[in-house]
Scaffold this motif. Structure first.
Motif, PDB file in Angstrom:
ATOM      1  N   PRO A  91       0.977  -1.308   0.175  1.00 20.04           N
ATOM      2  CA  PRO A  91       0.074   0.185  -0.023  1.00 20.04           C
ATOM      3  C   PRO A  91       1.316   1.528  -0.146  1.00 20.04           C
ATOM      4  CG  PRO A  91      -0.943  -1.686   1.951  1.00 20.04           C
ATOM      5  CD  PRO A  91       0.306  -2.349   1.018  1.00 20.04           C
ATOM      6  N   TRP A  92       1.811   1.725   0.808  1.00 19.80           N
ATOM      7  CA  TRP A  92       3.004   2.338   0.862  1.00 19.80           C
ATOM      8  C   TRP A  92       3.458   2.727  -0.175  1.00 19.80           C
ATOM      9  CZ3 TRP A  92       1.317   5.303   4.857  1.00 19.80           C
ATOM     10  CH2 TRP A  92       0.721   4.408   6.059  1.00 19.80           C
ATOM     11  N   TYR A  93       3.580   1.488  -1.213  1.00 20.19           N
ATOM     12  CA  TYR A  93       4.542   1.934  -1.795  1.00 20.19           C
ATOM     13  C   TYR A  93       3.932   2.151  -3.497  1.00 20.19           C
ATOM     14  CZ  TYR A  93       6.755  -0.292  -6.549  1.00 20.19           C
ATOM     15  OH  TYR A  93       6.949  -0.213  -8.378  1.00 20.19           O
ATOM     16  N   PHE A  94       1.880   1.710  -3.599  1.00 17.01           N
ATOM     17  CA  PHE A  94       1.258   2.266  -4.776  1.00 17.01           C
ATOM     18  C   PHE A  94       1.256   3.785  -3.903  1.00 17.01           C
ATOM     19  CE2 PHE A  94      -3.312   3.481  -4.789  1.00 17.01           C
ATOM     20  CZ  PHE A  94      -3.058   2.998  -6.664  1.00 17.01           C
ATOM     21  N   LEU A  95       1.358   3.643  -2.531  1.00 21.09           N
ATOM     22  CA  LEU A  95       0.787   5.675  -2.499  1.00 21.09           C
ATOM     23  C   LEU A  95       1.886   6.497  -2.627  1.00 21.09           C
ATOM     24  CD1 LEU A  95      -0.873   5.292   0.944  1.00 21.09           C
ATOM     25  CD2 LEU A  95      -2.060   6.187  -1.048  1.00 21.09           C
ATOM     26  N   ARG A  96       2.834   6.034  -2.292  1.00 21.41           N
ATOM     27  CA  ARG A  96       4.524   6.741  -2.493  1.00 21.41           C
ATOM     28  C   ARG A  96       3.846   6.826  -4.086  1.00 21.41           C
ATOM     29  NH1 ARG A  96       6.913   3.574   2.294  1.00 21.41           N
ATOM     30  NH2 ARG A  96       6.665   4.621   3.642  1.00 21.41           N
ATOM     31  N   LYS A  97       3.878   6.343  -4.566  1.00 23.14           N
ATOM     32  CA  LYS A  97       4.004   6.159  -6.382  1.00 23.14           C
ATOM     33  C   LYS A  97       3.301   7.008  -7.139  1.00 23.14           C
ATOM     34  CE  LYS A  97       6.706   3.644  -8.613  1.00 23.14           C
ATOM     35  NZ  LYS A  97       7.106   2.117 -10.047  1.00 23.14           N
ATOM     36  N   ILE A  98       2.351   6.970  -6.632  1.00 24.14           N
ATOM     37  CA  ILE A  98       0.683   7.587  -7.051  1.00 24.14           C
ATOM     38  C   ILE A  98       0.817   9.058  -7.036  1.00 24.14           C
ATOM     39  CG2 ILE A  98      -0.921   7.549  -5.513  1.00 24.14           C
ATOM     40  CD1 ILE A  98      -1.173   6.356  -9.326  1.00 24.14           C
ATOM     41  N   MET A  99       1.440   8.900  -5.621  1.00 23.40           N
ATOM     42  CA  MET A  99       1.772  10.263  -5.133  1.00 23.40           C
ATOM     43  C   MET A  99       2.691  11.678  -6.025  1.00 23.40           C
ATOM     44  SD  MET A  99      -0.733  11.414  -3.162  1.00 23.40           S
ATOM     45  CE  MET A  99      -0.361  12.802  -2.317  1.00 23.40           C
ATOM     46  N   ARG A 100       3.408  10.481  -6.062  1.00 21.70           N
ATOM     47  CA  ARG A 100       4.188  11.416  -7.233  1.00 21.70           C
ATOM     48  C   ARG A 100       3.669  11.605  -9.002  1.00 21.70           C
ATOM     49  NH1 ARG A 100       8.266   7.781  -5.575  1.00 21.70           N
ATOM     50  NH2 ARG A 100       8.693   6.407  -7.080  1.00 21.70           N
ATOM     51  N   SER A 101       2.914  11.359  -9.214  1.00 20.88           N
ATOM     52  CA  SER A 101       1.554  10.732 -10.714  1.00 20.88           C
ATOM     53  C   SER A 101       2.436   9.815 -11.206  1.00 20.88           C
ATOM     54  CB  SER A 101       1.947  12.130 -11.837  1.00 20.88           C
ATOM     55  OG  SER A 101       0.758  13.288 -10.947  1.00 20.88           O
ATOM     56  N   ASP A 102       2.657   8.750 -11.193  1.00 23.39           N
ATOM     57  CA  ASP A 102       3.602   8.078 -11.609  1.00 23.39           C
ATOM     58  C   ASP A 102       2.185   6.696 -12.380  1.00 23.39           C
ATOM     59  OD1 ASP A 102       5.054   5.602 -12.553  1.00 23.39           O
ATOM     60  OD2 ASP A 102       6.951   5.480 -11.026  1.00 23.39           O
ATOM     61  N   SER A 103       2.243   6.630 -12.755  1.00 23.20           N
ATOM     62  CA  SER A 103       0.672   5.885 -13.093  1.00 23.20           C
ATOM     63  C   SER A 103       1.342   3.748 -13.326  1.00 23.20           C
ATOM     64  CB  SER A 103       0.931   5.679 -15.058  1.00 23.20           C
ATOM     65  OG  SER A 103       1.728   5.742 -15.947  1.00 23.20           O
ATOM     66  N   SER A 104       2.918   4.443 -12.967  1.00 25.88           N
ATOM     67  CA  SER A 104       3.289   2.424 -13.308  1.00 25.88           C
ATOM     68  C   SER A 104       2.711   2.036 -11.450  1.00 25.88           C
ATOM     69  CB  SER A 104       4.801   2.181 -13.241  1.00 25.88           C
ATOM     70  OG  SER A 104       5.961   3.259 -12.045  1.00 25.88           O
ATOM     71  N   ALA A 105       2.024   2.376 -10.546  1.00 29.52           N
ATOM     72  CA  ALA A 105       1.516   2.121  -9.408  1.00 29.52           C
ATOM     73  C   ALA A 105       1.293   1.597  -9.417  1.00 29.52           C
ATOM     74  CB  ALA A 105       1.404   4.231  -8.914  1.00 29.52           C
ATOM     75  N   VAL A 106       0.200   1.336 -10.367  1.00 25.88           N
ATOM     76  CA  VAL A 106      -0.797   0.233 -10.631  1.00 25.88           C
ATOM     77  C   VAL A 106      -0.010  -0.791 -10.541  1.00 25.88           C
ATOM     78  CG1 VAL A 106      -2.669   1.600 -11.110  1.00 25.88           C
ATOM     79  CG2 VAL A 106      -1.613   1.037 -12.874  1.00 25.88           C
ATOM     80  N   ASN A 107       1.431  -1.380 -11.675  1.00 22.24           N
ATOM     81  CA  ASN A 107       1.828  -2.101 -12.487  1.00 22.24           C
ATOM     82  C   ASN A 107       2.752  -3.080 -10.626  1.00 22.24           C
ATOM     83  OD1 ASN A 107       1.349  -1.417 -14.447  1.00 22.24           O
ATOM     84  ND2 ASN A 107       2.854  -0.319 -14.846  1.00 22.24           N
ATOM     85  N   ILE A 108       1.731  -3.989 -10.170  1.00 16.80           N
ATOM     86  CA  ILE A 108       2.939  -4.373  -8.886  1.00 16.80           C
ATOM     87  C   ILE A 108       3.329  -4.889  -8.957  1.00 16.80           C
ATOM     88  CG2 ILE A 108       1.416  -3.197  -7.710  1.00 16.80           C
ATOM     89  CD1 ILE A 108      -0.718  -5.184  -6.693  1.00 16.80           C
ATOM     90  N   LYS A 109       4.290  -5.139  -9.676  1.00 14.59           N
ATOM     91  CA  LYS A 109       4.791  -6.240 -10.163  1.00 14.59           C
ATOM     92  C   LYS A 109       5.360  -7.294  -8.656  1.00 14.59           C
ATOM     93  CE  LYS A 109       6.977  -4.431 -13.797  1.00 14.59           C
ATOM     94  NZ  LYS A 109       8.392  -4.261 -14.348  1.00 14.59           N
ATOM     95  N   CYS A 110       5.244  -8.387  -8.936  1.00 14.51           N
ATOM     96  CA  CYS A 110       5.804  -9.242  -6.904  1.00 14.51           C
ATOM     97  C   CYS A 110       7.050  -9.895  -7.767  1.00 14.51           C
ATOM     98  CB  CYS A 110       4.895 -10.301  -6.906  1.00 14.51           C
ATOM     99  SG  CYS A 110       4.517 -11.676  -8.491  1.00 14.51           S
ATOM    100  N   ARG A 111       8.050  -9.837  -6.739  1.00 17.81           N
ATOM    101  CA  ARG A 111       9.003 -10.437  -6.850  1.00 17.81           C
ATOM    102  C   ARG A 111       9.771 -11.629  -6.520  1.00 17.81           C
ATOM    103  NH1 ARG A 111      12.651  -5.717  -4.076  1.00 17.81           N
ATOM    104  NH2 ARG A 111      14.937  -7.531  -5.003  1.00 17.81           N
ATOM    105  N   PHE A 112      10.371 -12.643  -7.083  1.00 20.36           N
ATOM    106  CA  PHE A 112      10.058 -14.126  -6.886  1.00 20.36           C
ATOM    107  C   PHE A 112      11.369 -14.108  -6.786  1.00 20.36           C
ATOM    108  CE2 PHE A 112       6.657 -13.863 -10.434  1.00 20.36           C
ATOM    109  CZ  PHE A 112       5.872 -14.060  -9.528  1.00 20.36           C
ATOM    110  N   ASP A 113      12.187 -13.503  -6.232  1.00 21.25           N
ATOM    111  CA  ASP A 113      13.422 -13.221  -6.328  1.00 21.25           C
ATOM    112  C   ASP A 113      13.964 -14.383  -4.540  1.00 21.25           C
ATOM    113  OD1 ASP A 113      13.331 -11.467  -7.474  1.00 21.25           O
ATOM    114  OD2 ASP A 113      15.323 -10.566  -7.001  1.00 21.25           O
TER     115      ASP A 113
END
Length: 1648
Positions: free
Chosen positions: A123-145
């Motif tokens: 959620p915080w990743y999404f919020l911080r990204k969307i607050m800087r108008s970054d449309s990739s905020a919805v591209n919530i890739k999961c890290r499989f590392d």
């Protein structure tokens, strides 16, 4: 293509089959594999693509049955609990919501920006990204590392499985968005909508919420604005989306379909060149996962044309609503959509009777129904069902869109055609806006977010205020309701500017300045008399009585409603401007052209005033408080006090509301208001909280506000066609580990209006305005972003010149500017690498502009290139920002490249902040900096005018500490010198060399200790140290200088002691020889008496002894006293001291015929001399002043002579040199710019003072000779000898008598002498440590104490004496203070008694200890005497001559009696000390406490060349002089050249004006007061900071006002023209003095 919604259902079935989501069945694994791997996996049984299996499954009833079963097992609430738990949002889903403030906090995590590893971080990743108008905020890739080991051996049977992934739980982006909205407060929801809209992503409209209900997000959408220009329209229009009446088209699906509805919508809404993923679909990151809580979510977006046929897909704007999930399970939403939509597009995978029956429920409504069949209708039964439905509801062919085996592009074209047709058919007048839809929503049992009690109540409050705005003309409304910020405010600003620059003053500046101040007061009073309009009363009332969320909601409502009104008005004006402009170009008639131009100017003026926003209300509030504070109004119109309002504003600032710093209309800072607010911020967050200030500068409309909004998620105004005016500041919190890494708690961001604003370029002072703005913001900031758009490169040089002026000013006044160049709209991604040539060009430009700016600032010698001003790192001092928009027109979104490059710049900035070693200001520091910087900016010359209060306070703190180190060094050396003098006096050999070595070692040790103190201070006070870096070396030099001076002073005293000791040796030798002879005679006579048979009684013994004494003393040969010709010494020294005047000395001696008493008196010399001064006096005032100064110096020199002759020593010829030096020093000090004493007069004066000293020196010599006559010295001991004689005659044991004699005649005088030697230093130490005000520690505090005392005594003579001869008055005042201090009584004893007895106890204890040691270690009385004398010789000088009778002493018996005698003399000394007359004793001390203390407080003894104010610099060895309080020149005897009136001008006002001056130093040629430093080196050494304020130098203004006539009488002229405003209240004066000097006046000794 995978069918998104079908797979969605299958995923839900898979997920619900096992609640643990860990142990899945094999079938579930296959299904999830199909989703995760893009459907490349096959079913093991049928070898068919997994998604195809689900499409081929036509058993719909089975599917629906499973859905119902799952619905029973899992309610929406349980799914929500599960999702929120995984996301870590459970704490926020009820009362405590995530606030905008939480999201905007700056932390180490917020600067990472990498894909989260855990769901709770998502959620915080999404919020911080969307607050800087970054449309990739919805591209919530999961890290499989963390879940796959890449080097693990591959097992063949697992090659087609994804067991590693199937055990990994992630989340659908829509579930994340729903979760975030559920847990966000109302204000954050609004801001999220704005940011999501800027990314051209769909906005939530109907939000799923608890208990399977839905919320219509009307409030959340209120902040979203859109612009559009329909093809064939009149131009761009703008509006809030909630009030836009556009046709609404809803899209939903029934059952499973073979295409993605959301992707299809993206296809039909985007053109080929500008594709936008408006709606999330299964082909996006993580969007193929099952949805848990976002089924039934309705999203909305708008299609907005730009007016270009080549770009626009549709000709008119409309709204799209997209329902997520199966419409059959969302009855409430579908019911709502069919009622509010112009048309409903239903996507069907196939035709079944149940689906058509469901459609019949809403096909009867007003909305047009469009069926979109995603596959061909093959079976006859399906065809028949469809035809029946079509006929029943009269659907035409275009209402049924069927996807045949055509490609996606043709299917998209078909849908676009149908949608355009539907748009064309719509009657826009019947369309509903979102605000209209709420009644339908309520009917459909959908909750409205605005129905919340707080939102509803605050809406009503805002509407009540808005209803008071009755005028259509905004400018008229402002004029009548916002009077404090209107024309009056601009007038006040202009007057204040004139006050500071005095450009229009042609007469008396102080009178002119006071009249301006009076005008300002009248203007403010007229505002107060008007009272407050009802609208402001209501607004303030709401601010006071609302708190927290309610107040924020109220302000948000106000903002929205005011913006809406302004937008409507401004849109109409822009349209009018456009039509008038077009008409202007069409007409050819001259008269019409002029008419249209006039109309355009009028419209343009209206545009500049048409804006009415929340900032105007807040500005009015600030200006009201500014007026109340300035006019000292306690209560006004029933509103709270200014302090209360400032506290509210501080709370709002901390809650995220920008505070206006610089009024963009009036061009002024309401400094008292801003200061009050920042003080309250400090009180709220804590005085120890540090703030970093970041500002941005650049050309207007280059995206400065957008840059800040994107970088920090802020809300600086960028829309409504209005650029930022003035400057606004906003606060952000720095939290967590980042706080400790940076050392800052808050980030203060200042957004400014653009430079080179077109509307200002026609003004004559446009360049000056830009310079002032740049200087202000750079002066306030710790870091400045210089925003340079690539489109404005032609203006780059002008901007650089403006900015570099500011940077040079900061550098010169001691600030360390940090600048980052931000290049915007960089198209090439390799710009940083490809711009080496551009970088070189930029550096060349910077160097060139630096030289030009430095020349204008008169600093060309210091700054030749840009790097002379600041360090420039190619990696950290510049950044490249991509273009803002992806695409063009209203459908463009914020570019991902822009957001990413801004974020990278942000990270780089914080790295720079972490590494830059700057002073970290608190909020208290910041408001002082605002005050200092603004005051200097208002002046014409910033460098000349800037006064750094923070540095001054830090410097004051350091000087107070340095005063302690200085005294420690001085005291240590003084104590050593006393000890050295004792050792010299008690030594028979020359020990000077060894003492010299000791002295050097001691001073080196103390110097190193002081340097260590200094280093420790800088290490322990890291923040203050950053302000004092330039002073550190000066203090090191001061310590070195002090060390050298102390060595010279101590060496001189040792040499004097050696000379005195040599002169005493002869006397002691004679005395000793006489004593030996006398004692031998006494011994012989004693033996003779004892042999006689008859015993003598006491009387007979006395007669016998007296006869013997007279006989023997008369027989002692007395040498003739040495003949010393003191007159000859004087004449010789006069000739030597003034070699050029030796002939004149001889001439004068002849004239007086060797009789120095024939010299005329000093008054006679002053009255009759024609050559009194080097040049004739200009007026009687100057002559009177010169005479007074001479008489003062004469008295001063007389006291110096008295001090010499009071010393217990013989006259020495060097005393004449000391006196002549004193005469020269004091008389030279009194010369001013108006007169210099002639050499003839200086000789006359020197002769006169020496003649007065002559009899005193003669008397001194005579008394010394008499006191040290050997015979007389012996006579004083006659009684002791008789006692010994009598004791020996009777008992033959003199131990008791000798013990008493030793104590009384040897120890007691030594102790008395030691006490007196030490007492001066102890008094000084006591004075320095006893007064918390520090008036006896530093020069500045000492000066303040004297000024305070002058006021308390309030006698004109004291003021006059202080002005005429400050040094003399200070010495006398200090002597009186020392006497007062020593006369203080405690338990009946004076402080002098306490200090003296403390020394006595220390000496007696030391002596007793040494006596006891000697008792053990000594065998003979001679050994005892020598041992004691040597062991205490550093402290006590005990005579070595015990005489012949010592051999008769029994040691043990002697010691027994000595102990008692020491106690007795201690009591006797205490009694004698208690009887001391304090004043007399202090004058007679060998080490004068007045001189010792004054040496530490006197300063440099330099005086202002105009007003005579003494320099107050505390730093020893300073080369630049200054004073906080200059004086009206009339108090120093200045009068106007063409009149006889005293001058009322003050130096600080003169240097701010265009006035000129002339005096003897300028050879009577006129020089501009601003250029005073050009006169000579002494003038250059003075820093006079311009200050035209009425309160400046208030102390001396008040003195001049009160004693104007008395000063005039003294100076033989007329009184000055003193304004009545100078009659300041003493409390006002005290407050200003406390601020100016950093001194708490109540703590001064004069207040006791």
């Amino acid at each position: 293509m995978i069918v998104e919604d079908t797979i969605q259902e299958v995923k839900e079935q898979d997920a619900e089959a096992d609640s643990t989501e860990v142990n899945h069945s094999a079938t579930a694994d296959v299904k999830e594999t199909a989703q995760a791997d893009g459907n490349i996996c096959c079913d093991k049984k049928t070898n068919t693509p997994a998604w195809n299996i689900y499409l081929q499954d036509n058993d719909k009833e089975k599917s629906e049955s499973m859905s119902d079963t799952n619905s029973d097992r899992y309610t929406w609430n349980s799914h929500a609990d599960e999702v929120l738990t995984k996301l870590g949002l459970i704490p926020y889903h009820k009362e405590k919501k995530i606030s905008l403030w939480n999201v905007l906090e700056i932390s180490a995590e917020s600067l990472e920006g990498c894909t989260p590893d855990y769901l709770k971080h998502l959620p915080w990743y999404f919020l911080r990204k969307i607050m800087r108008s970054d449309s990739s905020a919805v591209n919530i890739k999961c890290r499989f590392d963390n879940f796959i080991e890449n080097d693990k051996e591959l097992e063949s049977e697992k090659i087609f499985t994804t067991s590693d992934f199937s055990s990994f739980s992630w989340i659908h982006p829509l579930d994340l968005i729903v979760s975030v909205f559920l847990c966000s407060d109302a204000l954050l929801q609004q801001e999220l909508m704005v940011k999501i809209a800027s990314c051209q992503l769909a906005l939530p409209l109907l939000l799923p919420t608890w208990n399977n209900s839905y919320t219509f997000l009307l409030w959340a959408l209120r902040s979203v604005k859109k612009k559009w220009n329909p093809i064939g329209g009149t131009g761009f229009q703008e509006g809030h989306v909630v009030s836009l009446k556009f046709p609404t088209f809803s899209f939903l699906r029934i059952g499973n379909i073979s295409v993605s509805k959301s992707k299809t919508l993206n296809d039909i809404l985007s053109n080929k060149q500008q594709y936008q993923n408006i709606f999330l679909h299964h082909q996006m990151d993580s969007a193929d996962l099952s949805r848990k809580i976002s089924e039934g979510l309705a999203e909305t977006t708008w299609y907005l044309p730009c007016g270009s046929e080549s770009i626009d897909v549709y000709t008119q704007p409309f709204q799209i609503i997209n329902l997520r999930g199966d419409g059959q399970t969302a009855l409430e939403q579908v019911n709502f959509l069919t009622q509010v939509s112009s048309a409903v597009f239903v996507f069907l995978g196939d035709i079944t009777e149940s689906k058509l029956q469901y459609l019949e429920n809403f096909a009867k409504g007003n909305a047009q129904l469009y069926l979109v069949l995603t596959s061909d209708v093959i079976s006859e039964s399906s065809k028949n069902l469809l035809m029946t439905f079509v006929k029943k509801f009269s659907l035409v062919k275009k209402h049924v869109i069927m996807k045949h085996k055509e490609n996606e592009w043709r299917f998209t074209q078909k849908l676009q055609f149908v949608l355009q047709s539907a748009v064309d058919q719509c009657d826009q007048g019947n369309s509903l806006c979102l605000e209209d839809m709420i009644s339908v929503a309520r009917h459909c049992k959908i909750h409205i977010d605005e129905d919340d009690d707080k939102i509803t109540s605050t809406k009503k409050l805002s509407e009540n205020i808005i209803s008071l705005i009755k005028h259509e003309d905004v400018s008229c409304f402002k004029c009548s309701n916002f009077s404090f910020q209107g024309e009056t405010c601009k007038k006040l600003s202009d007057i204040e500017k004139e006050q500071n620059r005095l450009k229009n003053c042609s007469g008396n500046m102080e009178r002119y300045n006071t009249n301006l101040e009076r005008t300002k007061s009248h203007l403010r009073q007229s505002l107060l008399q008007k009272g407050l309009p009802e609208i402001m009363k209501s607004f303030i009332h709401n601010l006071i009585h609302l708190s927290g969320t309610e107040r924020q909601l109220f302000l948000q409502w106000m903002k929205k409603k005011l913006d809406s009104q302004s937008q409507t008005k401004m849109s109409a004006l822009r349209s009018q401007y456009k039509h008038t402009y077009e008409a202007l170009f069409k007409t050819k008639i001259e008269a019409e052209i002029k008419q249209k131009q006039t109309e355009l100017k009028k419209i343009n003026d209206e545009l500049s005033t048409a804006s009415l926003g929340l900032e105007h209300f807040m500005r009015e509030l600030g200006q009201i408080c500014e007026t109340l504070i300035t006019e000292k109004v306690e209560s006004f119109q029933g509103i709270p006090s200014a302090d209360t309002l400032a506290r509210i504003a501080a709370e709002l600032l901390l809650e995220g509301l920008p505070l206006e710093l610089l009024d963009g209309d009036a061009g002024t800072i309401p400094i008292r208001w801003v200061t009050a607010v920042l003080k309250q911020v400090s009180a709220l967050v804590g005085k120890d909280k540090h703030v970093f200030v970041l500002t941005v500068l650049g050309v207007q409309s280059t995206g400065k506000s957008t840059l800040l909004n994107t970088m920090f998620g802020l809300q600086f105004a960028v829309s409504s066609g209005r650029c930022t005016k003035g400057a606004f500041m906003q606060l952000l919190t720095i939290t967590g580990s980042l706080q400790s890494q940076l050392g800052y708690d808050f980030l203060m961001i200042i957004d400014t209006e653009g430079l080179k604003a077109p509307e200002l370029q026609s003004l004559t002072d446009a360049y000056e305005h830009d310079n002032e703005l740049a200087t202000l913001v750079i002066g306030l900031s710790d870091m400045t972003l210089l925003n340079m758009s690539m489109e404005h490169s032609s203006e780059m040089k002008d901007i650089l010149q403006i900015v570099l002026h500011a940077f040079i000013r900061m550098k010169v006044v001691g600030k360390k500017p940090v600048c980052v160049f931000v290049h915007q709209n960089v198209g090439d991604i390799s710009a940083p690498d490809q711009n080496l040539m551009a970088h070189k060009f930029l550096m060349d430009q910077l160097d060139e502009v630096t030289r030009a700016a430095a020349k204008m600032e008169k600093c060309e010698a210091k700054f030749n290139k840009f790097t002379d001003i600041m360090a420039f790192d190619t990696n950290t001092s510049k950044g490249y920002i991509a273009g803002l928009w992806h695409g063009c027109g209203p459908m463009a979104s914020v570019s991902k490249g822009y957001s990413a490059s801004v974020f990278n710049l942000k990270k780089a900035l914080f790295k720079t902040i972490q590494t830059c070693n700057k002073y970290k200001p608190t909020f208290n520091d910041f408001y002082k900096l605002v005050h200092d910087t603004w005051n200097a900016v208002k002046m014409e010359n910033f460098i000349f005018s800037f006064k750094n209060t923070l540095a001054a306070e830090a410097y004051h703190h350091l000087t107070m500490e340095y005063a302690n180190w200085d005294w420690e060094m001085r005291r240590a050396v003084q104590e050593w010198t006393v000890e050295a003098e004792n050792r010299i006096e008690g030594s028979e050999t020359d020990i000077y060399r060894s003492l010299e070595t000791e002295l050097n070692e001691l001073v080196t040790e103390r110097k190193n200790a002081a340097l260590e103190h200094l280093e420790t201070y800088f290490n322990n006070n890291t923040e203050k140290a950053k302000l004092l870096v330039e002073y550190k070396q000066r203090f090191i030099n001061s310590i070195d200088t002090l060390a050298k001076d102390l060595i010279i002073s101590a060496s001189d005293r040792c040499q004097d002691a050696i000379r005195r000791n040599k002169s005493f040796k002869k006397i002691r030798a004679l005395k000793t020889s006489y004593k030996i002879k006398l004692e031998q005679c006494i011994f012989e006579q004693l033996e003779k008496c004892k042999k006689e048979n008859s015993k003598l009684n006491d009387e007979e013994l006395s007669d016998f002894f007296n006869k013997m004494w007279d006989k023997e003393t008369n027989s002692i040969p007395v040498p003739e006293p040495k003949n010393i010709n003191i007159e000859a010494d004087m004449e010789s020294k006069l000739r030597d001291y003034i070699p050029a005047m030796s002939a004149d000395v001889n001439k004068k001696i002849k004239e007086i015929k060797g009789n120095w008493y024939n010299l005329p008196s000093m008054k006679a010399i002053l009255t009759n001399a024609f050559n009194f001064v080097a040049a004739p006096f200009k007026n009687k005032t100057d002559k009177k002043m010169a005479q007074q100064k001479v008489l003062s110096v004469e008295e001063q020199c007389g006291m110096f002579v008295d001090r010499i002759v009071s010393q217990d020593r013989d006259y020495d010829h060097s005393d004449w040199l000391a006196l002549l030096h004193k005469i020269h020093e004091n008389i030279t000090e009194q010369q001013t710019d108006r007169f210099s004493f002639s050499s003839e007069f200086l000789l006359e004066f020197s002769l006169g003072v020496c003649a007065s000293a002559l009899p005193k020196f003669k008397d001194m010599h005579g008394k010394f000779v008499e006191k040290n006559d050997p015979l007389k010295l012996l006579a004083r001991e006659k009684e002791n000898y008789f006692c010994l004689f009598k004791e020996l005659y009777k008992t033959n044991n003199v131990s008791q008598t000798m013990a008493g004699t030793y104590a009384e005649n040897f120890l007691k005088p030594a102790i008395f002498q030691a006490i007196e030697k030490r007492l001066g230093s102890e008094i000084v130490n006591d004075m320095k440590s006893s007064y918390p005000g520090g008036e006896f520690k530093t020069r500045m505090n000492f000066h303040v104490a004297i000024m305070y005392d002058l006021h308390i005594k309030d006698r004109f003579k004291n003021y006059y004496d202080f002005i005429c001869n400050s040094t003399f008055y200070e010495e006398k005042w200090l002597r009186d203070r020392i006497v007062q201090h020593c006369e203080k009584r405690n338990e009946g004893h004076t402080r002098l008694f306490e200090l003296g007895t403390d020394i006595l106890k220390m000496l007696v204890n030391m002596l007793t200890k040494e006596v006891n040691n000697a008792k053990i270690n000594c065998e003979t009385i001679e050994e005892f005497f020598n041992k004691v004398r040597e062991s205490v010789q550093s402290h006590l000088v005990i005579s070595s001559d015990m005489g012949t009778f010592a051999s008769l002493i029994d040691l043990q018996c002697f010691l027994k009696y000595l102990e008692t005698d020491i106690n007795k003399i201690q009591k006797d000394i205490e009694t004698e000390i208690d009887q001391w007359e304090v004043d007399t004793k202090i004058k007679s001390l060998p080490s004068s406490p007045t001189e010792v203390l004054y040496d530490t407080l006197a300063g440099c003894r330099k005086y202002c060349f105009w007003c005579g104010a003494p320099c107050e610099c505390t730093e020893p060895g300073h080369v630049t002089h200054s004073t906080n309080y200059h004086r009206p020149q009339g108090v120093n005897g200045y009068r106007w050249e063409n009149t006889t009136n005293l001058v009322n001008e003050i130096c600080t006002t003169l240097v701010a004006s265009n006035s000129r001056f002339r005096n003897k130093d300028t050879n009577w040629q006129y020089v501009p007061c601003k250029d005073y430093k050009s006169v000579n080196d002494y003038y250059k050494s003075w820093d006079i900071t311009p200050d035209t304020s009425l309160i400046g130098s208030s102390y001396w203004k008040a003195v001049f006002y009160k004693y104007n006539k008395l000063f005039a009488n003294k100076y033989v002229c007329l009184p000055g023209d003193v304004p009545p405003e100078w009659n300041f209240d003493w409390k006002v004066v005290c407050k200003h003095m406390s601020e100016a000097y950093n001194v708490t006046l109540d703590s001064l000794c004069v207040c006791e």
